[in-house]
Design an enzyme around this catalytic site. Sequence first.
Site, mmCIF file in Angstrom:
data_model
loop_
_atom_site.group_PDB
_atom_site.id
_atom_site.type_symbol
_atom_site.label_atom_id
_atom_site.label_comp_id
_atom_site.label_asym_id
_atom_site.label_seq_id
_atom_site.Cartn_x
_atom_site.Cartn_y
_atom_site.Cartn_z
ATOM 1 N N TYR A 67 -0.828 -0.373 10.583
ATOM 2 C CA TYR A 67 -1.085 -0.642 9.163
ATOM 3 C C TYR A 67 0.093 -0.168 8.311
ATOM 4 C CZ TYR A 67 -3.446 -0.907 4.656
ATOM 5 O OH TYR A 67 -3.782 -1.235 3.365
ATOM 6 N N LYS A 113 2.625 -2.573 6.130
ATOM 7 C CA LYS A 113 2.756 -2.505 4.667
ATOM 8 C C LYS A 113 4.193 -2.176 4.269
ATOM 9 C CE LYS A 113 -1.397 -3.734 3.524
ATOM 10 N NZ LYS A 113 -1.648 -5.009 2.827
ATOM 11 N N SER A 126 0.863 -1.186 0.000
ATOM 12 C CA SER A 126 0.000 0.000 0.000
ATOM 13 C C SER A 126 0.895 1.230 0.000
ATOM 14 C CB SER A 126 -0.875 0.012 1.263
ATOM 15 O OG SER A 126 -1.544 1.249 1.386
HETATM 16 N N1 NAD Z 1 -8.955 -0.743 -0.257
HETATM 17 C C1 NAD Z 1 -7.905 0.066 -0.369
HETATM 18 O O1 NAD Z 1 -8.030 1.296 -0.581
HETATM 19 C C2 NAD Z 1 -6.512 -0.497 -0.280
HETATM 20 C C3 NAD Z 1 -5.436 0.330 -0.581
HETATM 21 C C4 NAD Z 1 -4.158 -0.196 -0.537
HETATM 22 C C5 NAD Z 1 -3.955 -1.511 -0.169
HETATM 23 N N2 NAD Z 1 -5.029 -2.282 0.161
HETATM 24 C C6 NAD Z 1 -4.751 -3.662 0.530
HETATM 25 O O2 NAD Z 1 -5.375 -4.474 -0.431
HETATM 26 C C7 NAD Z 1 -5.715 -5.738 0.158
HETATM 27 C C8 NAD Z 1 -7.182 -6.047 -0.101
HETATM 28 O O3 NAD Z 1 -7.939 -4.971 0.421
HETATM 29 P P1 NAD Z 1 -9.501 -4.763 0.137
HETATM 30 O O4 NAD Z 1 -9.709 -3.316 -0.035
HETATM 31 O O5 NAD Z 1 -9.975 -5.708 -0.890
HETATM 32 O O6 NAD Z 1 -10.062 -5.149 1.589
HETATM 33 P P2 NAD Z 1 -11.311 -6.049 2.005
HETATM 34 O O7 NAD Z 1 -11.475 -5.848 3.467
HETATM 35 O O8 NAD Z 1 -12.449 -5.805 1.094
HETATM 36 O O9 NAD Z 1 -10.747 -7.526 1.723
HETATM 37 C C9 NAD Z 1 -9.772 -8.138 2.525
HETATM 38 C C10 NAD Z 1 -10.117 -9.611 2.621
HETATM 39 O O10 NAD Z 1 -9.106 -10.253 3.403
HETATM 40 C C11 NAD Z 1 -9.752 -11.230 4.200
HETATM 41 N N3 NAD Z 1 -8.956 -11.567 5.368
HETATM 42 C C12 NAD Z 1 -8.711 -10.797 6.455
HETATM 43 N N4 NAD Z 1 -7.990 -11.491 7.362
HETATM 44 C C13 NAD Z 1 -7.778 -12.706 6.814
HETATM 45 C C14 NAD Z 1 -7.113 -13.871 7.292
HETATM 46 N N5 NAD Z 1 -6.526 -13.926 8.484
HETATM 47 N N6 NAD Z 1 -7.096 -14.966 6.489
HETATM 48 C C15 NAD Z 1 -7.715 -14.947 5.263
HETATM 49 N N7 NAD Z 1 -8.353 -13.872 4.776
HETATM 50 C C16 NAD Z 1 -8.386 -12.774 5.546
HETATM 51 C C17 NAD Z 1 -11.074 -10.575 4.609
HETATM 52 O O11 NAD Z 1 -12.020 -11.551 5.038
HETATM 53 C C18 NAD Z 1 -11.460 -9.852 3.336
HETATM 54 O O12 NAD Z 1 -12.302 -10.629 2.510
HETATM 55 C C19 NAD Z 1 -5.352 -5.629 1.633
HETATM 56 O O13 NAD Z 1 -4.065 -6.193 1.829
HETATM 57 C C20 NAD Z 1 -5.326 -4.123 1.856
HETATM 58 O O14 NAD Z 1 -4.504 -3.778 2.950
HETATM 59 C C21 NAD Z 1 -6.289 -1.802 0.102
#
Ligand code: NAD
Length: 187
Positions: A155, A159, A144
């Site tokens: 967080y 990352k 991220s």
């Molecule tokens: N959404 C954003 O703006 C954004 C920006 C940068 C990075 N990210 C990163 O992208 C990735 C996906 O994010 P997203 O926005 O789709 O979030 P989200 O919350 O929609 O999806 C994350 C998924 O991870 C699963 N999860 C959590 N803990 C877990 C575990 N212990 N074992 C298995 N699965 C698990 C959750 O159940 C969920 O379905 C993450 O790593 C997040 O940090 C997101």
Amino acid sequence: MPDRFEGKVVVITGAAGGIGRATAVRFASEGANILAVDLPNSVLDETVAAVQRAGGQIATYPADVTVASDVDRYVQSALDQFGQIDVFFNNAGIEGWVGPLLDYPEHEFDRVFAVNVKGVFLGLQAVGRAMRQAGGGAIINTASVAGLQATAAAYGASKSAVVGLTKSAATPSSTTTSESTPSAPVP
Ligand SMILES: NC(=O)c1ccc[n+]([C@@H]2O[C@H](COP(=O)([O-])OP(=O)(O)OC[C@H]3O[C@@H](n4cnc5c(N)ncnc54)[C@H](O)[C@@H]3O)[C@@H](O)[C@H]2O)c1
């Protein structure tokens, strides 16, 4: 390019979430078979339906990425069902508590690091070993911009650690066996 991933197998963690689902659909629309991994209590139905609408094959596996035996099992499930893993999207992550560093709860710090860092590490190891045996593959870890600039304490730090793990995994010495490689000096 609808056939770019024809016959390829893609394993995606956090596949019930927004980015995981969108990635599954995109890979499937270009011909890939998907193993969608998420927590046992998560709802993968929407991902399954979206991938099937895109014309793709998908299987699901409930697993907690912080538990090594779960990680080994989802890797084995991909190999049993599809015979190989070509691409691994090491994507599951949580934001955790957002608030001042001085008030940051220790248990919450541990929880965020367990998912975002240990989970990514365990996935890299287990899938990396399967890919080494098969002769290759591609791994994408989700970091991220939060890992590059000041954000919520756990967080952002987690990352940054994903960026570090990714750099480490990308070095040629990460895929050689410890017997054949003397440990490098730490700068
Ligand atoms: N959404 C954003 O703006 C954004 C920006 C940068 C990075 N990210 C990163 O992208 C990735 C996906 O994010 P997203 O926005 O789709 O979030 P989200 O919350 O929609 O999806 C994350 C998924 O991870 C699963 N999860 C959590 N803990 C877990 C575990 N212990 N074992 C298995 N699965 C698990 C959750 O159940 C969920 O379905 C993450 O790593 C997040 O940090 C997101």
